[in-house]
Design a protein around this motif. Structure first.
Motif, short mmCIF file in Angstrom:
data_model
loop_
_atom_site.label_atom_id
_atom_site.label_comp_id
_atom_site.label_asym_id
_atom_site.label_seq_id
_atom_site.Cartn_x
_atom_site.Cartn_y
_atom_site.Cartn_z
N ASN A 1 -6.80 4.53 -4.59
CA ASN A 1 -5.71 5.24 -5.25
C ASN A 1 -4.48 5.31 -4.35
O ASN A 1 -4.56 5.12 -3.14
CB ASN A 1 -6.16 6.66 -5.61
N VAL A 2 -3.33 5.65 -4.97
CA VAL A 2 -2.09 5.81 -4.23
C VAL A 2 -1.41 7.09 -4.69
O VAL A 2 -1.29 7.35 -5.90
CB VAL A 2 -1.13 4.62 -4.44
N LEU A 3 -0.96 7.91 -3.74
CA LEU A 3 -0.12 9.07 -4.02
C LEU A 3 1.28 8.75 -3.55
O LEU A 3 1.50 8.42 -2.37
CB LEU A 3 -0.64 10.32 -3.30
N LEU A 4 2.26 8.81 -4.48
CA LEU A 4 3.63 8.48 -4.16
C LEU A 4 4.48 9.75 -4.14
O LEU A 4 4.46 10.53 -5.10
CB LEU A 4 4.20 7.52 -5.22
N TRP A 5 5.21 9.93 -3.05
CA TRP A 5 6.20 11.01 -2.96
C TRP A 5 7.56 10.35 -3.12
O TRP A 5 8.08 9.69 -2.23
CB TRP A 5 6.08 11.72 -1.61
N LEU A 6 8.16 10.48 -4.31
CA LEU A 6 9.35 9.72 -4.67
C LEU A 6 10.65 10.22 -4.04
O LEU A 6 11.55 9.41 -3.80
CB LEU A 6 9.49 9.67 -6.19
N PRO A 7 10.80 11.53 -3.78
CA PRO A 7 12.07 11.98 -3.18
C PRO A 7 12.29 11.45 -1.77
O PRO A 7 11.33 11.05 -1.08
CB PRO A 7 11.93 13.52 -3.17
N ASP A 8 13.54 11.47 -1.34
CA ASP A 8 13.85 11.11 0.04
C ASP A 8 13.52 12.24 1.01
O ASP A 8 13.31 12.00 2.20
CB ASP A 8 15.33 10.74 0.18
N GLU A 9 13.50 13.48 0.51
CA GLU A 9 13.14 14.61 1.35
C GLU A 9 11.69 14.49 1.80
O GLU A 9 10.85 13.92 1.10
CB GLU A 9 13.33 15.93 0.61
N PRO A 10 11.37 15.03 2.99
CA PRO A 10 9.98 14.96 3.47
C PRO A 10 9.02 15.70 2.54
O PRO A 10 9.42 16.62 1.81
CB PRO A 10 10.06 15.67 4.84
N ILE A 11 7.77 15.30 2.57
CA ILE A 11 6.74 16.02 1.82
C ILE A 11 6.67 17.46 2.35
O ILE A 11 6.57 17.67 3.55
CB ILE A 11 5.37 15.35 1.99
N PRO A 12 6.74 18.46 1.47
CA PRO A 12 6.65 19.84 1.94
C PRO A 12 5.32 20.10 2.65
O PRO A 12 4.28 19.57 2.25
CB PRO A 12 6.74 20.66 0.65
N SER A 13 5.37 20.90 3.69
CA SER A 13 4.16 21.17 4.47
C SER A 13 3.10 21.85 3.63
O SER A 13 1.90 21.72 3.90
CB SER A 13 4.51 22.03 5.68
N GLU A 14 3.52 22.58 2.58
CA GLU A 14 2.54 23.31 1.76
C GLU A 14 1.90 22.44 0.68
O GLU A 14 0.97 22.89 0.00
CB GLU A 14 3.20 24.52 1.09
N LEU A 15 2.35 21.19 0.53
CA LEU A 15 1.75 20.33 -0.49
C LEU A 15 0.39 19.83 -0.02
O LEU A 15 0.28 19.22 1.04
CB LEU A 15 2.68 19.15 -0.78
N PRO A 16 -0.68 20.10 -0.80
CA PRO A 16 -2.03 19.67 -0.38
C PRO A 16 -2.15 18.14 -0.42
O PRO A 16 -1.93 17.53 -1.45
CB PRO A 16 -2.95 20.32 -1.41
N LEU A 17 -2.51 17.56 0.68
CA LEU A 17 -2.66 16.11 0.73
C LEU A 17 -4.00 15.69 0.13
O LEU A 17 -4.97 16.45 0.15
CB LEU A 17 -2.54 15.63 2.18
N PRO A 18 -4.06 14.47 -0.39
CA PRO A 18 -5.26 14.04 -1.12
C PRO A 18 -6.42 13.72 -0.18
O PRO A 18 -6.24 13.56 1.02
CB PRO A 18 -4.78 12.78 -1.84
N PRO A 19 -7.61 13.57 -0.76
CA PRO A 19 -8.78 13.19 0.04
C PRO A 19 -8.74 11.72 0.39
O PRO A 19 -7.82 10.98 0.00
CB PRO A 19 -9.94 13.50 -0.90
N SER A 20 -9.72 11.27 1.13
CA SER A 20 -9.85 9.84 1.41
C SER A 20 -9.98 9.11 0.08
O SER A 20 -10.49 9.63 -0.90
CB SER A 20 -11.07 9.57 2.28
N GLY A 21 -9.49 7.89 0.06
CA GLY A 21 -9.45 7.15 -1.20
C GLY A 21 -8.04 7.09 -1.75
O GLY A 21 -7.81 6.40 -2.75
N PHE A 22 -7.10 7.83 -1.13
CA PHE A 22 -5.69 7.78 -1.51
C PHE A 22 -4.86 7.27 -0.35
O PHE A 22 -4.96 7.78 0.76
CB PHE A 22 -5.18 9.17 -1.89
#
Length: 223
Positions: free
Chosen positions: A168-189
């Motif tokens: 799988n792929v998780l895309l963060w489309l904005p140019d701003e950094p990923i917010p620190s509070e955003l839960p990152l995905p498990p392995s497989g992404f």
């Protein structure tokens, strides 16, 4: 369906396609829907559904509503610009889907921010609660578009519900950094951000449309 009015003012409890009442093991294939409230809604006794090869875009609420917490498969679909991707959030606390499984395979889900309760925002790709079905997520792409995204807790639940996650792929489309509070995905992404994420989405979108001309012929977006 208006795209600029507030979610509260626009609210319309409707769906482009409703599957219900004894239509178990139904296969829905090749649906093209645009600018509706919910895209495809699975209601009572529609368990074992199989949604495949469908293109839903500019969806003001759920691309797929499975609030009866049914087992089913979402395969090879393109949800291009939705406020919420796949909802497995029951309207009733009496529903329990913990014994059910939803498989999401080779499906592209791009979130799009709309005006909702005074904010430009969107929900999570999977709108989940603790009693939602378990998830098998394979070969799929989730694209997040708003820095002001709602549903971080739902995103965290999604990762916890995944009993299978690969390719799988998780895309963060904005140019701003990923917010620190955003839960990152498990392995497989795999995670891509900014310009790399947008390039990946554009390529995946074009490839999907090219491979589904039977659906794309109904859309001026394919031109």
């Amino acid at each position: 369906m208006p795209l600029t009015s507030d979610w509260r003012d626009t609210y319309c409890n409707s769906a482009a396609l409703l599957v219900r009442d004894g239509t178990a093991n139904a296969t829905i294939e090749g649906v093209r829907a645009r600018r509706c409230w919910d895209g495809v809604r699975f209601a009572a006794r529609a368990d074992g559904f199989h949604l495949k090869g469908c293109w839903l875009s500019e969806i003001r609420d759920d691309a797929v509503e499975n609030d009866y917490l049914l087992s089913g498969i979402v395969e090879d679909c393109l949800f291009d610009g939705c406020f919420s991707g796949i909802s497995v959030d029951p309207a009733s606390n009496e529903r329990d889907g913990t014994g059910e499984t939803v498989q999401i395979d080779r499906t592209l889900i791009r979130m799009h921010p709309f005006l909702s309760k005074g904010e430009i925002t969107h929900q999570a790709p999977i709108k989940a609660v603790d009693q939602s079905p378990r998830l098998r997520i394979t070969g799929s792409v989730f694209a997040l578009a708003s820095v002001n995204m709602r549903g971080l807790r739902r995103l965290e639940r999604t990762w916890g519900l995944a009993i299978e996650s690969r390719d799988n792929v998780l895309l963060w489309l904005p140019d701003e950094p990923i917010p620190s509070e955003l839960p990152l995905p498990p392995s497989g992404f795999k995670v891509l951000t900014g310009a790399d994420a947008r390039e990946y989405w554009n390529k995946a979108h074009l490839q999907w449309v090219a491979a589904h001309q039977n659906v794309a012929r109904f859309s001026d977006e394919a031109l």
